[in-house]
Design an enzyme around this catalytic site. Structure first.
Site, PDB file in Angstrom:
ATOM      1  N   SER A 160      38.312  46.483  42.955  1.00  0.00           N
ATOM      2  CA  SER A 160      39.529  46.932  42.272  1.00  0.00           C
ATOM      3  C   SER A 160      39.259  47.734  41.006  1.00  0.00           C
ATOM      4  CB  SER A 160      40.439  45.748  41.941  1.00  0.00           C
ATOM      5  OG  SER A 160      39.934  45.006  40.862  1.00  0.00           O
ATOM      6  N   LYS A 167      40.675  43.009  35.270  1.00  0.00           N
ATOM      7  CA  LYS A 167      41.670  44.074  35.376  1.00  0.00           C
ATOM      8  C   LYS A 167      41.896  44.697  34.000  1.00  0.00           C
ATOM      9  CE  LYS A 167      43.143  43.243  39.680  1.00  0.00           C
ATOM     10  NZ  LYS A 167      41.963  42.565  40.177  1.00  0.00           N
TER      11      LYS A 167
END
Length: 161
Positions: free
Chosen positions: A75, A113
């Site tokens: 990600s 993230k």
């Protein structure tokens, strides 16, 4: 003939700047050991499972409150953080908008993230256009640390965009 000194590639985050996009190498003599605390998901959050051990990291990245985590998932590929990389984390409890952070969700799952504080809560934004953000209430997350650098001991994948 003497053996060549091994080197590793690394990205270094300077304070108040995003992670660099150029790679440098450091000789093995300029490395220091820090704790490798386990894995962090760069994808769907995973249950926090501490592990033991140490890893050698460039001394320029190591501070008093640093530790390392191995990345699992893709990600964060647009930030040059790939599956199998080791990230160097500076332990801290807060993050500015847009900073890349290790976040504990609901006291049980961890993820890597970009963090954004929004009107109705927090957005955990992947750096991969093929993945959706995660939206949570402020009370559901705890920042565990900020990414200071990336250590890679193999050739880095080439970006396709």
């Amino acid at each position: 003939m003497p053996m060549p000194t091994p080197s590793i590639q690394y990205l270094y985050r300077r304070p108040n700047l995003p992670i660099a996009t150029s790679w440098d190498s450091v000789e093995a003599t300029d490395l220091t050991e820090i704790p490798l605390l386990g894995d962090v998901s760069a994808g769907l959050p995973i249950e926090a499972c501490p592990s033991g051990g140490t890893i050698r990291a460039p001394a320029c990245m190591v501070r008093r409150n640093t530790y390392a985590l191995r990345v699992r998932g893709d990600s964060m590929i647009d930030c040059n953080i790939f599956d199998g990389d080791v990230i160097i984390i500076e332990r801290q409890e807060s993050a500015e908008n847009g900073e890349t952070a290790v976040v504990l969700i609901n006291q049980q799952e961890v993820t890597l993230k970009k963090l954004y504080i929004e009107k109705n809560g927090v957005r955990l934004q992947p750096a991969n256009e093929n993945m959706a953000p995660i939206y949570l209430k402020n009370s559901d997350i705890q920042v565990l640390g900020m990414v200071m650098g990336v250590v890679r001991q193999q050739e880095r994948p080439e970006l396709t965009h």
